[in-house]
Design a protein around this motif. Structure first.
Motif, PDB file in Angstrom:
ATOM      1  N   ILE A  60       0.800  -1.226   0.002  1.00 55.87           N
ATOM      2  CA  ILE A  60      -0.068   0.098  -0.050  1.00 55.87           C
ATOM      3  C   ILE A  60       0.807   1.269   0.156  1.00 55.87           C
ATOM      4  N   SER A 175      -0.703   0.857  -6.696  1.00 57.66           N
ATOM      5  CA  SER A 175      -0.668   0.554  -5.262  1.00 57.66           C
ATOM      6  C   SER A 175      -2.122  -0.344  -5.124  1.00 57.66           C
ATOM      7  N   PHE A 176      -3.069   0.313  -5.669  1.00 62.39           N
ATOM      8  CA  PHE A 176      -4.411  -0.355  -5.466  1.00 62.39           C
ATOM      9  C   PHE A 176      -4.485  -1.644  -6.152  1.00 62.39           C
ATOM     10  N   ALA A 177      -3.804  -2.103  -7.561  1.00 62.72           N
ATOM     11  CA  ALA A 177      -3.890  -3.066  -8.084  1.00 62.72           C
ATOM     12  C   ALA A 177      -3.063  -4.090  -7.424  1.00 62.72           C
ATOM     13  N   LEU A 179      -2.455  -4.197  -4.213  1.00 67.70           N
ATOM     14  CA  LEU A 179      -3.210  -4.768  -2.745  1.00 67.70           C
ATOM     15  C   LEU A 179      -4.047  -5.840  -3.075  1.00 67.70           C
ATOM     16  N   PHE A 180      -5.081  -5.417  -4.304  1.00 68.93           N
ATOM     17  CA  PHE A 180      -6.024  -6.476  -4.509  1.00 68.93           C
ATOM     18  C   PHE A 180      -5.640  -7.540  -5.182  1.00 68.93           C
ATOM     19  N   SER A 181      -4.381  -7.488  -5.993  1.00 72.74           N
ATOM     20  CA  SER A 181      -3.939  -8.901  -6.614  1.00 72.74           C
ATOM     21  C   SER A 181      -3.225  -9.875  -5.460  1.00 72.74           C
ATOM     22  N   PHE A 183      -4.988 -11.026  -3.189  1.00 67.78           N
ATOM     23  CA  PHE A 183      -6.081 -11.987  -3.131  1.00 67.78           C
ATOM     24  C   PHE A 183      -6.334 -12.869  -4.227  1.00 67.78           C
ATOM     25  N   LEU A 184      -5.689 -12.507  -5.233  1.00 70.00           N
ATOM     26  CA  LEU A 184      -5.671 -13.362  -6.609  1.00 70.00           C
ATOM     27  C   LEU A 184      -4.595 -14.501  -6.650  1.00 70.00           C
ATOM     28  N   PRO A 185      -4.933 -15.317  -7.579  1.00 70.02           N
ATOM     29  CA  PRO A 185      -3.881 -16.586  -7.461  1.00 70.02           C
ATOM     30  C   PRO A 185      -2.556 -16.136  -8.164  1.00 70.02           C
ATOM     31  N   ILE A 188      -1.462 -14.734 -11.482  1.00 69.53           N
ATOM     32  CA  ILE A 188      -1.850 -13.285 -11.878  1.00 69.53           C
ATOM     33  C   ILE A 188      -1.176 -12.288 -11.188  1.00 69.53           C
TER      34      ILE A 188
ATOM     35  N   MET B  32     -11.958  -6.189  -9.203  1.00 69.79           N
ATOM     36  CA  MET B  32     -11.128  -7.146  -8.408  1.00 69.79           C
ATOM     37  C   MET B  32     -11.987  -7.164  -7.469  1.00 69.79           C
ATOM     38  N   PHE B  63      -7.255   4.953  -1.093  1.00 65.79           N
ATOM     39  CA  PHE B  63      -7.146   5.186  -2.376  1.00 65.79           C
ATOM     40  C   PHE B  63      -8.101   6.483  -2.666  1.00 65.79           C
TER      41      PHE B  63
END
Lengths: 249, 244
Positions: A60, A175-177, A179-181, A183-185, A188, B32, B63
């Motif tokens: 973040i 930063s947003f992408a 943080l969210f990623s 939670f992804l496999p 990705i 997402m 954000f």
């Protein structure tokens, strides 16, 4: 070397370190808040918890610290319209390298300060886990490397766009992408530059959905991730340098 | 006069890509957050309400405050460069109008962002196969969220007026948003400007009431707006301009 010293002289009155220190201070405050009133079990996993949570928090904070640092170091040239003047005295590539090294040293200082903070917090809170020197060193190297790669990208945009809104929005979005990623496999995650604080971390969280027990464990270094990041760094840095040296002013 | 100053602000922003940030940023959590919701659908069982937390939780804390910080910095950038403060301060317009015009421009952007967040939420829910009706509270979440966002605009405009750097106010907004988590956990959300957005949008408790009373929320919002506007007007009235 002279170009790097020149960069430091240019920013001596701008107090760039104050912004970086303030954001690092926020990180420290968060760390102290997150690690208060620890149980005996938590103390026995103190350092591993620190390394895990700081990696997530870096996702973040560090892209924003890199974006702000790059913007401040590059914006002074846009504001003063000094590119033409500077480029009569030094090649554009040297100016690009000097700015990058100057900003990278600030990022390395933040990484080192984080490592020192973890050590101090471990002593102050009384972590009972054996001190993991090798993992802490790896954390320092990883944090600095990922941040410097993000910084390289930010510097490209901060130099190419006089409107500093563009690089800062890219920083926030990244930063947003990142943080969210988290939670992804993993497949990705490796496609998102900002998620590498999580990709390269040496700590893995195991969550048992049956017992609702969370456990942390050290995992081997992800060398393929490191190689991908090194490739991304080389591509970003060289492309950015090429674009900057050829830009008409 | 205010109308004329507003038109001036509009002209400054003409063909500026600044609105793109507010357009793109909510798409990321919508995409997402929905993906994450679908991955963990067996844990997140409150349908629309669970989806709302996935869409808004990180956005409100980290954000959106930083993006509002970028926008407010941008609104003052033109004045901070090319000796433009000399020009602005000699305009036959009260400083209150100069400041309010920027606050109104920033507020309009926040309101449009909230509408966009609402549209994305409904579209994501429908695409995720949620069959129940859209929560009736959605309009309320968006309205109160917009109010919280406008308060952040007020505070950030004041900071961007005083600090001439583009990036530093963005850093302050980011830090403000993160420290807001601590303020919320201590029950001080209504008294801290950067948490009013997440409080208003019910980012972590969409099914229940606001974490503070409506009176506290409104009093907190109004106080910060009045204080930031007063501080900006005092600054503009008493400080000599420093033009770069």
């Amino acid at each position: 070397m002279r170009a790097i010293l020149l960069e430091f002289r240019k920013i001596r009155g701008r107090k760039i370190w104050v912004t970086i220190a303030a954001l690092f201070g926020v990180q420290c405050l968060w760390g102290m808040w997150a690690f208060r009133d620890m149980s005996a079990k938590e103390l026995s996993q103190g350092y591993i918890q620190c390394l895990y949570r700081f990696s997530v928090f870096n996702t973040i904070m560090m892209p924003m610290i890199a974006a702000i640092t790059a913007s401040r170091i590059c914006d002074l040239e846009h504001k003063g319209q000094t590119f033409k003047l500077l480029l009569t005295a030094m090649p554009a590539g040297v100016l690009y390298d000097a700015k990058f090294i100057c900003a990278s040293l600030h990022m390395a200082a933040v990484g080192a300060a984080q490592a020192i903070f973890i050590i101090v917090m471990g002593k102050a809170a009384g972590f009972t886990e054996p001190f993991p020197l090798d993992h802490l060193f790896y954390y320092l190297i990883t944090t600095t490397f990922v941040t410097v790669t993000i910084l390289a990208l930010q510097q490209v945009f901060s130099l190419l766009f006089s409107n500093q809104m563009v690089p800062l929005v890219i920083g926030i979005t990244g930063s947003f992408a990142g943080l969210f990623s988290l939670f992804l496999p993993p497949g990705i995650q490796k496609g998102v530059l900002w998620s590498y604080y999580g990709v390269l971390t040496q700590v893995k969280m195991n969550w048992d959905s049956e017992t609702k027990i969370v456990d942390l464990q050290y995992i081997p270094v992800d060398w393929s991730g490191y190689l991908l990041l090194a490739g991304a760094f080389a591509a970003i840095y060289l492309t950015g340098r090429w674009c900057f040296t050829r830009k008409e002013r | 006069m205010l109308w004329n100053v507003l038109r001036g602000e509009q002209m400054k922003l003409k063909r500026s890509p600044v609105w793109l940030a507010f357009f793109i940023l909510p798409i990321l959590p919508a995409f997402m957050g929905t993906f994450n919701y679908l991955q963990n659908i067996e844990i997140l069982q409150d349908e629309w309400y669970s989806l709302w937390t996935q869409h808004t939780l990180f956005t409100c804390y980290f954000f959106l405050p930083a993006t509002i910080g970028v926008y407010c910095s941008y609104l003052f950038r033109l004045e901070h460069t090319n000796h433009n403060w000399n020009c602005v301060m000699t305009l036959p317009a009260p400083v209150l109008h100069l400041y309010l015009s920027k606050l109104i421009m920033a507020s309009v952007m926040v309101i449009l962002t909230q509408v966009w967040v609402g549209v994305l939420f409904i579209v994501s829910g429908k695409l995720s196969g949620l069959v129940g009706p859209v929560p009736p509270e959605l309009f309320e979440w968006l309205i109160y969220g917009a109010m919280g966002g406008i308060v952040i605009c007020g505070v950030q405009l004041c900071i961007s007026l005083i600090i001439r750097s583009f990036a530093v106010p963005v850093g302050i907004a980011m830090a403000g948003g993160i420290l807001g988590i601590a303020a919320l956990s201590k029950g001080m959300g209504a008294f801290y400007p950067y948490t009013l957005l997440s409080l208003g949008m019910r980012a972590n408790s969409p099914g229940g009431p606001m974490a503070c009373s409506l009176g506290q929320f409104l009093a907190g919002s109004l106080s910060y707006l009045v204080v930031s506007t007063a501080a900006a007007i005092i600054w503009l009235s008493n400080r000599d301009v420093a033009a770069e």
